[in-house]
Every structure is written in structure tokens, then in C-alpha cells.
Scaffold this active site. Sequence first.
Site, short mmCIF file in Angstrom:
data_model
loop_
_atom_site.label_atom_id
_atom_site.label_comp_id
_atom_site.label_asym_id
_atom_site.label_seq_id
_atom_site.Cartn_x
_atom_site.Cartn_y
_atom_site.Cartn_z
N ASN A 13 0.94 -1.26 -0.05
CA ASN A 13 -0.09 -0.01 0.07
C ASN A 13 0.84 1.38 -0.11
OD1 ASN A 13 -1.56 2.25 0.63
ND2 ASN A 13 -3.05 0.77 1.97
N ASP A 72 -0.79 -2.96 10.36
CA ASP A 72 -2.23 -3.73 10.02
C ASP A 72 -3.10 -2.46 10.84
OD1 ASP A 72 -3.26 -5.93 8.68
OD2 ASP A 72 -4.52 -5.84 10.41
N SER A 73 -4.13 -2.10 9.98
CA SER A 73 -4.99 -1.02 10.60
C SER A 73 -6.30 -1.36 10.02
CB SER A 73 -4.33 0.40 10.02
OG SER A 73 -3.78 0.06 8.69
N GLY A 154 -8.49 4.59 1.23
CA GLY A 154 -9.28 3.81 2.02
C GLY A 154 -10.40 4.55 2.49
N TYR A 155 -10.72 4.71 3.84
CA TYR A 155 -11.87 5.69 4.34
C TYR A 155 -11.64 6.91 4.66
CZ TYR A 155 -13.36 0.74 4.97
OH TYR A 155 -13.98 -0.58 4.72
N ASP A 156 -10.41 7.42 4.15
CA ASP A 156 -9.93 8.89 4.65
C ASP A 156 -11.18 10.07 3.97
OD1 ASP A 156 -7.74 8.33 5.90
OD2 ASP A 156 -6.49 8.76 4.08
N LYS A 176 -2.80 14.88 8.41
CA LYS A 176 -3.24 13.74 8.94
C LYS A 176 -2.19 13.22 9.78
CE LYS A 176 -4.30 9.01 7.13
NZ LYS A 176 -4.51 8.14 6.13
N HIS A 181 -3.84 7.58 13.60
CA HIS A 181 -3.55 6.11 13.96
C HIS A 181 -2.07 5.74 13.79
CE1 HIS A 181 -4.95 6.05 10.35
NE2 HIS A 181 -4.97 4.39 10.23
P1 ITT Z 1 -1.04 -3.94 3.37
O1 ITT Z 1 -1.77 -5.07 4.07
O2 ITT Z 1 -0.29 -4.50 2.30
O3 ITT Z 1 -0.29 -3.21 4.39
P2 ITT Z 1 -3.76 -2.76 3.35
O4 ITT Z 1 -4.09 -1.62 2.60
O5 ITT Z 1 -4.42 -4.24 2.67
O6 ITT Z 1 -2.17 -2.92 2.75
P3 ITT Z 1 -4.43 -3.43 5.83
O7 ITT Z 1 -4.53 -4.97 5.40
O8 ITT Z 1 -3.94 -3.00 7.22
O9 ITT Z 1 -3.65 -2.92 4.77
O10 ITT Z 1 -5.94 -2.79 5.63
C1 ITT Z 1 -6.25 -1.68 5.95
C2 ITT Z 1 -7.37 -1.01 5.58
O11 ITT Z 1 -8.20 -0.38 6.44
C3 ITT Z 1 -7.24 -0.35 4.41
O12 ITT Z 1 -7.47 -1.02 2.95
C4 ITT Z 1 -8.14 0.78 4.61
O13 ITT Z 1 -9.44 0.30 4.13
C5 ITT Z 1 -8.34 0.98 6.03
N1 ITT Z 1 -7.46 1.91 6.65
C6 ITT Z 1 -6.26 1.81 7.40
N2 ITT Z 1 -5.68 2.76 7.43
C7 ITT Z 1 -6.30 3.71 7.05
C8 ITT Z 1 -5.89 5.17 6.70
O14 ITT Z 1 -4.94 5.85 7.29
N3 ITT Z 1 -7.24 5.90 6.04
C9 ITT Z 1 -8.06 5.19 5.32
N4 ITT Z 1 -8.43 3.91 5.36
C10 ITT Z 1 -7.45 3.09 6.21
#
Ligand code: ITT
Length: 196
Positions: A13, A72-73, A154-156, A176, A181
Amino acid sequence: MSTPPRLIVATRNRHKTAEIRALVGEAFEVLDATCFPDFPEVEETGTTFLENATLKAEAISRVAAGWVLADDSGLEVDALDGRPGVWSSSFGGVEGDHPRNNARLIGEMAGADNRRARFRCTMVLARDGRAVADFSGSVEGTITTEPAGCRGFGYDPLFVPDGYELTFAELGEAVKNTMSHRARALEKALAWLAEQ
Ligand code: ITT
């Protein structure tokens, strides 16, 4: 002039990496899995942020030298009993499809009075294939009724952090990064690394 040590972020990402790189500054050369096509795809089979961050950090650390950082977020929404949470990236049915995820969130939140939510991030540092430390951060806010802004990921476009009237996607990375987080978890990770 000596080059800084590498910090490999176990992610594909690029938005996460950009946020992390801006926060790390000159302390490390920040690279991610997009620089290394041979890195394995890591299946996120855990049920917590910590489990998934550990899976990612350890898998990449088995094939990369030096410190590996995994993030992971996800977004926890009170009106949805904490969903989408760990499953944030596939909430809309297609992994990583942010517009679908956002459309589902808007749909499930239609008419909800309680719009409170928080982003959570757990980071794991690994070395030589073993997780050695973990750090967490969160940011509280509310969910809008429609997307606003074109920055971030993402949800930003749907998340307004407490103390602001604009979404993360309108505020942009620099703002941000003052309270996200991810920034809060990373601050702890960098302080820990500085003592190693
Ligand atoms: P990696 O696993 O390769 O790190 P990913 O995008 O799939 O990339 P995650 O599995 O941690 O990462 O999923 C995180 C999801 O949560 C991400 O796809 C968004 O939908 C949301 N998310 C997490 N952090 C965010 C942020 O800072 N802003 C907006 N959405 C976020």
C-alpha cells in the site's frame, strides 16, 4: 556521507508507505514491498490487528535483512459494533477496492445517529524472521454521510477526526500525520528503535 539504515515496510500500500516515509524523515531509508517483486504475498489470516501485523512482519523479515515494519490497521465504527475493523480492506466484498468499501459503509450507516468511529493501527517490528516489538495508535472521529476530498486512501474521504470539520481526504497527509492512528503507532516504534 553515510547512508541511513534501511527500514523495510511490509506493505504494498503505497499510501501507507508515503505517510510513514514522511514521518520517518532522515532516520531511515524507507522502502516497501513494491521495491521487491520477489517478496511473498502474505495471507492475512489473523483475527486481530496484532496477529495480521505479526504475520506480515515475520514473513517479510524472513527474506529481508534489517528491520522490517508491518502496519495492520482499520476502521471501527460504533454503530456497526466495531465493524469493519480487521476486515476493513475487504468490507465491500473486493479486497482493496476502496470505493466499494466506502459505498458499503455509507449504506450501512444510512440513518445512523451515532456516527462515532476510530482508526486503529498496530505496528510490528521484526528482525531475522521474528517479531520483537509491537506498538499501537488510534484516532477518534466521526463518519460523514458522503465522501469528501481526494487525498489519502481507504476510508479517508468519510472520516472527520475530532477537532476538525474536514475529512482526512480533504486535510491531506501533512495534517493527517499530526494525529493519525499510524503516526501515533509509528512515533512509539521510532522511539523504541532509537534505543536499540
Ligand atoms: P497491506 O496489508 O499491504 O499493508 P492494506 O491496505 O491491505 O495494505 P490492511 O490490511 O492493514 O492494509 O488494511 C487496512 C485497511 O483499513 C485499508 O485498506 C483501508 O480500508 C483501512 N485503513 C487503514 N488505515 C487507513 C487510513 O489511514 N486511511 C483510510 N483507510 C485506512
